[in-house]
Motif scaffolding. Sequence first.
Motif, PDB file in Angstrom:
ATOM      1  N   THR A  66      -3.327 -66.521   2.049  1.00  0.00           N
ATOM      2  CA  THR A  66      -3.133 -67.689   1.540  1.00  0.00           C
ATOM      3  C   THR A  66      -5.267 -68.418   1.699  1.00  0.00           C
ATOM      4  O   THR A  66      -5.666 -68.324   2.624  1.00  0.00           O
ATOM      5  CB  THR A  66      -2.342 -68.896   2.165  1.00  0.00           C
ATOM      6  OG1 THR A  66      -3.305 -68.953   3.494  1.00  0.00           O
ATOM      7  CG2 THR A  66      -1.632 -68.525   1.303  1.00  0.00           C
ATOM      8  N   ILE A  67      -5.345 -68.677   0.959  1.00  0.00           N
ATOM      9  CA  ILE A  67      -6.434 -70.563   0.870  1.00  0.00           C
ATOM     10  C   ILE A  67      -5.845 -71.304   0.125  1.00  0.00           C
ATOM     11  O   ILE A  67      -4.864 -71.610  -0.472  1.00  0.00           O
ATOM     12  CB  ILE A  67      -7.918 -69.331  -0.069  1.00  0.00           C
ATOM     13  CG1 ILE A  67      -6.760 -68.885  -1.645  1.00  0.00           C
ATOM     14  CG2 ILE A  67      -8.033 -67.658   0.250  1.00  0.00           C
ATOM     15  CD1 ILE A  67      -7.773 -68.732  -2.304  1.00  0.00           C
ATOM     16  N   MET A 125      -3.859 -74.773 -12.444  1.00  0.00           N
ATOM     17  CA  MET A 125      -4.279 -75.268 -13.579  1.00  0.00           C
ATOM     18  C   MET A 125      -3.236 -76.853 -13.793  1.00  0.00           C
ATOM     19  O   MET A 125      -1.965 -76.951 -13.164  1.00  0.00           O
ATOM     20  CB  MET A 125      -4.126 -74.808 -14.903  1.00  0.00           C
ATOM     21  CG  MET A 125      -5.360 -74.131 -15.368  1.00  0.00           C
ATOM     22  SD  MET A 125      -5.495 -73.475 -16.729  1.00  0.00           S
ATOM     23  CE  MET A 125      -6.836 -73.400 -17.126  1.00  0.00           C
ATOM     24  N   ARG A 164     -13.219 -74.854  -5.606  1.00  0.00           N
ATOM     25  CA  ARG A 164     -14.086 -73.841  -5.864  1.00  0.00           C
ATOM     26  C   ARG A 164     -14.348 -72.464  -4.703  1.00  0.00           C
ATOM     27  O   ARG A 164     -15.450 -72.867  -3.718  1.00  0.00           O
ATOM     28  CB  ARG A 164     -16.094 -74.079  -5.941  1.00  0.00           C
ATOM     29  CG  ARG A 164     -15.177 -75.202  -7.878  1.00  0.00           C
ATOM     30  CD  ARG A 164     -15.150 -74.663  -9.042  1.00  0.00           C
ATOM     31  NE  ARG A 164     -16.217 -74.136  -9.665  1.00  0.00           N
ATOM     32  CZ  ARG A 164     -15.539 -74.338 -10.903  1.00  0.00           C
ATOM     33  NH1 ARG A 164     -14.046 -73.739 -10.791  1.00  0.00           N
ATOM     34  NH2 ARG A 164     -16.396 -72.962 -11.535  1.00  0.00           N
ATOM     35  N   HIS A 165     -13.812 -71.527  -5.016  1.00  0.00           N
ATOM     36  CA  HIS A 165     -13.718 -70.743  -3.934  1.00  0.00           C
ATOM     37  C   HIS A 165     -14.955 -69.846  -3.110  1.00  0.00           C
ATOM     38  O   HIS A 165     -15.579 -68.937  -2.839  1.00  0.00           O
ATOM     39  CB  HIS A 165     -13.458 -69.905  -4.196  1.00  0.00           C
ATOM     40  CG  HIS A 165     -11.239 -70.636  -3.876  1.00  0.00           C
ATOM     41  ND1 HIS A 165     -11.197 -70.752  -2.591  1.00  0.00           N
ATOM     42  CD2 HIS A 165     -10.164 -70.990  -4.844  1.00  0.00           C
ATOM     43  CE1 HIS A 165      -9.884 -71.675  -3.046  1.00  0.00           C
ATOM     44  NE2 HIS A 165      -9.768 -72.230  -3.891  1.00  0.00           N
ATOM     45  N   TYR A 224      -9.868 -81.995 -14.557  1.00  0.00           N
ATOM     46  CA  TYR A 224      -9.326 -81.951 -13.105  1.00  0.00           C
ATOM     47  C   TYR A 224     -10.375 -81.511 -12.161  1.00  0.00           C
ATOM     48  O   TYR A 224     -11.484 -80.926 -12.102  1.00  0.00           O
ATOM     49  CB  TYR A 224      -8.063 -81.197 -13.473  1.00  0.00           C
ATOM     50  CG  TYR A 224      -8.751 -79.795 -13.815  1.00  0.00           C
ATOM     51  CD1 TYR A 224      -8.481 -79.337 -15.223  1.00  0.00           C
ATOM     52  CD2 TYR A 224      -8.132 -79.062 -12.758  1.00  0.00           C
ATOM     53  CE1 TYR A 224      -8.663 -78.314 -15.541  1.00  0.00           C
ATOM     54  CE2 TYR A 224      -7.932 -77.476 -13.256  1.00  0.00           C
ATOM     55  CZ  TYR A 224      -8.100 -77.467 -14.784  1.00  0.00           C
ATOM     56  OH  TYR A 224      -8.421 -75.666 -14.671  1.00  0.00           O
ATOM     57  N   ALA A 244      -4.568 -65.700  -3.128  1.00  0.00           N
ATOM     58  CA  ALA A 244      -5.241 -65.509  -2.535  1.00  0.00           C
ATOM     59  C   ALA A 244      -6.053 -64.491  -4.118  1.00  0.00           C
ATOM     60  O   ALA A 244      -6.875 -64.658  -5.136  1.00  0.00           O
ATOM     61  CB  ALA A 244      -5.842 -64.619  -1.393  1.00  0.00           C
ATOM     62  N   PRO A 297      -5.742 -68.368  -7.015  1.00  0.00           N
ATOM     63  CA  PRO A 297      -7.025 -69.139  -6.052  1.00  0.00           C
ATOM     64  C   PRO A 297      -7.228 -70.521  -7.126  1.00  0.00           C
ATOM     65  O   PRO A 297      -7.213 -70.966  -6.156  1.00  0.00           O
ATOM     66  CB  PRO A 297      -8.182 -68.839  -5.916  1.00  0.00           C
ATOM     67  CG  PRO A 297      -8.148 -67.181  -7.246  1.00  0.00           C
ATOM     68  CD  PRO A 297      -6.906 -66.575  -7.626  1.00  0.00           C
ATOM     69  N   TYR A 298      -7.017 -70.322  -8.192  1.00  0.00           N
ATOM     70  CA  TYR A 298      -7.306 -71.636  -8.776  1.00  0.00           C
ATOM     71  C   TYR A 298      -5.203 -72.400  -9.458  1.00  0.00           C
ATOM     72  O   TYR A 298      -4.716 -71.326 -10.296  1.00  0.00           O
ATOM     73  CB  TYR A 298      -8.030 -71.174  -9.861  1.00  0.00           C
ATOM     74  CG  TYR A 298      -9.427 -71.141  -9.540  1.00  0.00           C
ATOM     75  CD1 TYR A 298      -9.936 -72.296  -8.994  1.00  0.00           C
ATOM     76  CD2 TYR A 298      -9.727 -69.361  -9.393  1.00  0.00           C
ATOM     77  CE1 TYR A 298     -11.500 -71.880  -8.854  1.00  0.00           C
ATOM     78  CE2 TYR A 298     -10.752 -70.079  -9.043  1.00  0.00           C
ATOM     79  CZ  TYR A 298     -11.372 -71.124  -8.634  1.00  0.00           C
ATOM     80  OH  TYR A 298     -12.885 -70.533  -8.090  1.00  0.00           O
ATOM     81  N   ARG A 345      -1.661 -74.380   0.338  1.00  0.00           N
ATOM     82  CA  ARG A 345      -1.971 -73.066   0.491  1.00  0.00           C
ATOM     83  C   ARG A 345      -1.298 -72.622  -0.825  1.00  0.00           C
ATOM     84  O   ARG A 345      -0.495 -72.670  -0.895  1.00  0.00           O
ATOM     85  CB  ARG A 345      -1.959 -71.783   1.281  1.00  0.00           C
ATOM     86  CG  ARG A 345      -1.939 -73.119   3.221  1.00  0.00           C
ATOM     87  CD  ARG A 345      -2.368 -72.283   4.196  1.00  0.00           C
ATOM     88  NE  ARG A 345      -2.680 -72.686   5.149  1.00  0.00           N
ATOM     89  CZ  ARG A 345      -2.575 -73.602   5.936  1.00  0.00           C
ATOM     90  NH1 ARG A 345      -0.936 -74.565   5.693  1.00  0.00           N
ATOM     91  NH2 ARG A 345      -2.988 -73.850   7.175  1.00  0.00           N
ATOM     92  N   VAL A 405     -13.906 -79.708 -13.230  1.00  0.00           N
ATOM     93  CA  VAL A 405     -13.868 -78.224 -14.061  1.00  0.00           C
ATOM     94  C   VAL A 405     -13.230 -79.129 -15.137  1.00  0.00           C
ATOM     95  O   VAL A 405     -11.974 -79.860 -15.532  1.00  0.00           O
ATOM     96  CB  VAL A 405     -12.625 -77.482 -13.114  1.00  0.00           C
ATOM     97  CG1 VAL A 405     -12.397 -76.950 -14.353  1.00  0.00           C
ATOM     98  CG2 VAL A 405     -12.945 -76.923 -12.058  1.00  0.00           C
TER      99      VAL A 405
END
Lengths: 200, 442
Positions: free
Chosen positions: A43-44, A186, A154-155, A150, A180, A183-184, A177, A72
Amino acid sequence: MAADKNRQDRRQFLGGGVRTVGAMALAGFSGFLAGQSGKAEETIWQIDPDVCTTCGNCATYCVLDESAVKAVQCFDLCAMCDPCPGYFDLGHRERTTAAENQLCPTGAVLRTFIAEQAGVPRFEYYIEEKDCIGCGKCVEGCAMMNGSLYLQVRHDRCVNCNQCAIAVACPSQAFRRVPASQPYLMKKKALAATQRRGSS
Amino acid sequence: MRRQLRILSGLALLLLLVAGAGAQELLSRPEIEGHATPTAEFPEPRSASLEYTDVAVLAVALGLSVYLALVRRSRRGLFLLAIGSLAYFGFYRQGCVCAIGSIQNVVLALSDSSYGVSLAILAFFALPLVATLFFGRTFCAAVCPLGAIQELFALRPVRVPAWLDQALGLAPYVYLGAAVVYAATGTAFIICEYDPFVAFFRLSGSANMLILGACFLVIGLFIGRPYCRYLCPYGALLKPLSRLSRWHVRIPPEECINCRLCEDACPYGAIHPPTVKQSDADRKAARTRLVLLLALSPVMVAAAGWAGRGLGVPLSRLHPESQLAERVRLEETGQVEGTTDASDAFYSTGRPRQELYAAALALHERFSVAGMLLGGWVALVIAVKLIHTNLRRQRTEYSAEKGNCVSCGRCFWYCPAEQVRLGLIENVDVVVKRPPAEEGKS
């Protein structure tokens, strides 16, 4: 002397036994967890934009000097407004790109004229990522209209701290979390707008 | 003036439009010929291969530290390795992820099945434990960046009185217990949140954390490795494993001649002198104490567990949901003026208050179970410590206490037998006169 030696041997034997058991237990435990992690993914950190209240903590609480959180633009959702409430300060004196008219403290929102339609000028609003500090002012402004702007982690910048400092400071618990591989996150309506375009 | 009016009216019109549309409906995006809708870029996260590099570096560093401590017996080598680890894990990788913090990932993975711990983090957790089980705490010596930075700062170490050292030595177990509670409940990773040195590694951070870190470093000038000895929760895991270790560093390379030269060599108070033969009366008293303690310890654990139930509410205060419920309740009853960002966010979601209160109450319940376990754990740690101090031990030589020794290698140089091994002197008699056979050691 012989008794002493026996005693030593017994100690060594016990020690060896405990060590072996310990090592096996550790290996088993790790194996079990490895099996578990096979099921669940690594997880990230990411912001849920539908929960985010643009409080401004992202700009100040990140351990990086320049926050890993940036605004973004979801272009599919943007109505190309003029004036854009995410671009212009509400009390702006002139509708120009002069700094005092802009909402963004670093001038990271770029306003580009695209075309004029039925006497209405249309602009595209881009985020200049290197200038964005993730304060969320433009996001807050844009929320008056379509809310196409929004905040996202940023990874390429995020160092993925084991405990994200912004997550601790986030008042709306928008940080969580995420796997991965996705990762984004919306905004729901941004996702809908993107899908609409994809289908048309 | 006219222009401003026009602008204001433009904005007002826009707002009216939005209001008229019920604020729910979106303005549609105009189609403009010859202008394609741009798409935002989403950079990919750091690739996993870099994580495996970290694991490889960890494995190599662990192997090297074992070799340097046990085979080469080289303090200089360990020191250089410590600097290397500090540079890589500390300043290059910015302190994340580390073995200490990995405890929490493992605990969270155990308690929350939707959270998976990555293999790299698992390796960070398990490798040092396994190495310690066989070779002692060589991980602490030169691999852990937190240990390394303190190692560099231990310049004027003073001896901590034994009673204080023993008492403070219990703190890591309590910290470990608390960290496990907060990780298992998904509240926060407190070890990472209050990591005193990570702000230095990143050369940025809040003022509080920088001050805390600076305090630890200044204290560390006089009390060697304060974090490792009196706070590190991973050390709490390593200590008992190290006591079981098969090959642990020894002060003399061969046989100890009890010359006492190494007596004050350890900045971490881990060198223990040979035991004095106990008188029969002492031994009897110790045995009585031991029996008493063994009988009492279950009672202690049960009592502390019962008392720990009361910790539910204070423990849960760290949980954001519980904090929020408390604040909302205060606002509802008019005990506080105004709102916070958190309560504003809560109101904007439209979630009913009662639901939040119910969630907070459920959390209290959960945390009282956790508090009970934590209380029992603390009592157990104290009981084991008391029993351990009353166990009879026999040492015939000056030796490194396996639990507290971090294998830093500072004591090697003090040993005349080591000097012989290095070929610096002919034999030990050159520097030291062997004490008389009766051993008048106090």
